[in-house]
Write a protein that holds these residues in place. Structure first.
Motif, PDB file in Angstrom:
ATOM      1  N   ARG A  87       0.848  -1.190   0.000  1.00  0.00           N
ATOM      2  CA  ARG A  87       0.000   0.000   0.000  1.00  0.00           C
ATOM      3  C   ARG A  87       0.883   1.239   0.000  1.00  0.00           C
ATOM      4  O   ARG A  87       1.745   1.391   0.860  1.00  0.00           O
ATOM      5  CB  ARG A  87      -0.896   0.019   1.231  1.00  0.00           C
ATOM      6  N   LEU A  88       0.672   2.100  -0.958  1.00  0.00           N
ATOM      7  CA  LEU A  88       1.402   3.363  -1.023  1.00  0.00           C
ATOM      8  C   LEU A  88       0.474   4.495  -0.628  1.00  0.00           C
ATOM      9  O   LEU A  88      -0.701   4.498  -0.983  1.00  0.00           O
ATOM     10  CB  LEU A  88       1.910   3.634  -2.437  1.00  0.00           C
ATOM     11  N   GLY A  89       1.023   5.454   0.058  1.00  0.00           N
ATOM     12  CA  GLY A  89       0.270   6.654   0.379  1.00  0.00           C
ATOM     13  C   GLY A  89       0.415   7.676  -0.743  1.00  0.00           C
ATOM     14  O   GLY A  89       0.971   7.399  -1.810  1.00  0.00           O
ATOM     15  N   ARG A  90      -0.085   8.857  -0.497  1.00  0.00           N
ATOM     16  CA  ARG A  90      -0.058   9.918  -1.511  1.00  0.00           C
ATOM     17  C   ARG A  90       1.364  10.287  -1.908  1.00  0.00           C
ATOM     18  O   ARG A  90       1.660  10.513  -3.083  1.00  0.00           O
ATOM     19  CB  ARG A  90      -0.798  11.145  -0.974  1.00  0.00           C
ATOM     20  N   VAL A  91       2.266  10.340  -0.931  1.00  0.00           N
ATOM     21  CA  VAL A  91       3.648  10.724  -1.221  1.00  0.00           C
ATOM     22  C   VAL A  91       4.325   9.676  -2.103  1.00  0.00           C
ATOM     23  O   VAL A  91       4.925  10.001  -3.122  1.00  0.00           O
ATOM     24  CB  VAL A  91       4.442  10.931   0.095  1.00  0.00           C
ATOM     25  N   GLY A  92       4.226   8.410  -1.715  1.00  0.00           N
ATOM     26  CA  GLY A  92       4.829   7.343  -2.514  1.00  0.00           C
ATOM     27  C   GLY A  92       4.245   7.275  -3.909  1.00  0.00           C
ATOM     28  O   GLY A  92       4.959   7.100  -4.900  1.00  0.00           O
ATOM     29  N   HIS A  93       2.940   7.403  -4.004  1.00  0.00           N
ATOM     30  CA  HIS A  93       2.266   7.373  -5.306  1.00  0.00           C
ATOM     31  C   HIS A  93       2.762   8.514  -6.199  1.00  0.00           C
ATOM     32  O   HIS A  93       3.077   8.308  -7.373  1.00  0.00           O
ATOM     33  CB  HIS A  93       0.753   7.465  -5.096  1.00  0.00           C
ATOM     34  N   THR A  94       2.840   9.711  -5.630  1.00  0.00           N
ATOM     35  CA  THR A  94       3.314  10.871  -6.398  1.00  0.00           C
ATOM     36  C   THR A  94       4.734  10.651  -6.894  1.00  0.00           C
ATOM     37  O   THR A  94       5.041  10.899  -8.062  1.00  0.00           O
ATOM     38  CB  THR A  94       3.249  12.152  -5.543  1.00  0.00           C
ATOM     39  N   LEU A  95       5.618  10.174  -6.020  1.00  0.00           N
ATOM     40  CA  LEU A  95       7.011   9.966  -6.415  1.00  0.00           C
ATOM     41  C   LEU A  95       7.125   8.889  -7.491  1.00  0.00           C
ATOM     42  O   LEU A  95       7.880   9.043  -8.454  1.00  0.00           O
ATOM     43  CB  LEU A  95       7.862   9.613  -5.204  1.00  0.00           C
ATOM     44  N   LEU A  96       6.407   7.790  -7.342  1.00  0.00           N
ATOM     45  CA  LEU A  96       6.490   6.723  -8.347  1.00  0.00           C
ATOM     46  C   LEU A  96       6.052   7.194  -9.727  1.00  0.00           C
ATOM     47  O   LEU A  96       6.610   6.794 -10.740  1.00  0.00           O
ATOM     48  CB  LEU A  96       5.640   5.521  -7.933  1.00  0.00           C
ATOM     49  N   HIS A  97       5.051   8.044  -9.761  1.00  0.00           N
ATOM     50  CA  HIS A  97       4.510   8.478 -11.046  1.00  0.00           C
ATOM     51  C   HIS A  97       5.163   9.729 -11.615  1.00  0.00           C
ATOM     52  O   HIS A  97       5.126   9.937 -12.828  1.00  0.00           O
ATOM     53  CB  HIS A  97       2.999   8.691 -10.934  1.00  0.00           C
ATOM     54  N   GLN A  98       5.769  10.571 -10.758  1.00  0.00           N
ATOM     55  CA  GLN A  98       6.244  11.848 -11.260  1.00  0.00           C
ATOM     56  C   GLN A  98       7.729  12.120 -11.071  1.00  0.00           C
ATOM     57  O   GLN A  98       8.267  13.051 -11.669  1.00  0.00           O
ATOM     58  CB  GLN A  98       5.448  12.988 -10.608  1.00  0.00           C
ATOM     59  N   ALA A  99       8.413  11.326 -10.241  1.00  0.00           N
ATOM     60  CA  ALA A  99       9.843  11.563 -10.027  1.00  0.00           C
ATOM     61  C   ALA A  99      10.613  11.301 -11.316  1.00  0.00           C
ATOM     62  O   ALA A  99      10.273  10.395 -12.072  1.00  0.00           O
ATOM     63  CB  ALA A  99      10.377  10.679  -8.902  1.00  0.00           C
ATOM     64  N   GLN A 100      11.635  12.090 -11.552  1.00  0.00           N
ATOM     65  CA  GLN A 100      12.430  11.925 -12.758  1.00  0.00           C
ATOM     66  C   GLN A 100      13.689  11.112 -12.492  1.00  0.00           C
ATOM     67  O   GLN A 100      14.599  11.097 -13.309  1.00  0.00           O
ATOM     68  CB  GLN A 100      12.767  13.297 -13.328  1.00  0.00           C
ATOM     69  N   ARG A 101      13.719  10.456 -11.361  1.00  0.00           N
ATOM     70  CA  ARG A 101      14.820   9.583 -10.979  1.00  0.00           C
ATOM     71  C   ARG A 101      14.229   8.235 -10.572  1.00  0.00           C
ATOM     72  O   ARG A 101      13.045   8.141 -10.267  1.00  0.00           O
ATOM     73  CB  ARG A 101      15.603  10.171  -9.794  1.00  0.00           C
ATOM     74  N   PRO A 102      15.055   7.188 -10.523  1.00  0.00           N
ATOM     75  CA  PRO A 102      14.543   5.889 -10.078  1.00  0.00           C
ATOM     76  C   PRO A 102      14.031   5.960  -8.632  1.00  0.00           C
ATOM     77  O   PRO A 102      14.594   6.668  -7.802  1.00  0.00           O
ATOM     78  CB  PRO A 102      15.758   4.969 -10.158  1.00  0.00           C
TER      79      PRO A 102
END
Length: 110
Positions: A87-102
């Protein structure tokens, strides 16, 4: 009358001074806690570069912005009863979808 932050809240800027003092206190406290938490891992892995910093703002926005300069972003995820995995929260979800790094997702220990 005292303000909730301990200042005098008068027209001479007492509440602004107390708000600034509260920010400094919280930043110093966060720095102390982060230093304590990173002490053992840093000693165990001296070849890993870490840059510790404290930043104020919405967590998902701050981490997304700061991740642009990282080689790798590491986030945690709660183990749950979700049949689809972690389960990912809002922060994890945002990073997985929008971060420009792995982004590495590390599950919580059982």
């Amino acid at each position: 009358m005292p303000s909730p932050r301990g200042g005098l809240g008068d027209r001479r800027g007492g509440s602004a001074r107390s708000a600034a003092a509260a920010r400094v206190y919280h930043q110093e406290r966060a720095s102390t806690l982060i230093d304590a938490l990173l002490q053992d891992p840093a000693a165990d892995h001296p070849d890993v570069r870490m840059k510790r910093t404290t930043v104020e703002g919405p967590v998902h926005k701050v981490l997304l912005h700061r991740s642009a300069a990282a080689d790798l972003v590491v986030i945690g995820a709660a183990r749950g009863h979700d049949p689809h995995g972690l389960r990912l929260g809002r922060v994890g979800h945002t990073l997985l979808h929008q971060a420009q790094r792995p982004v590495a997702v590390v599950p919580e220990l059982p």
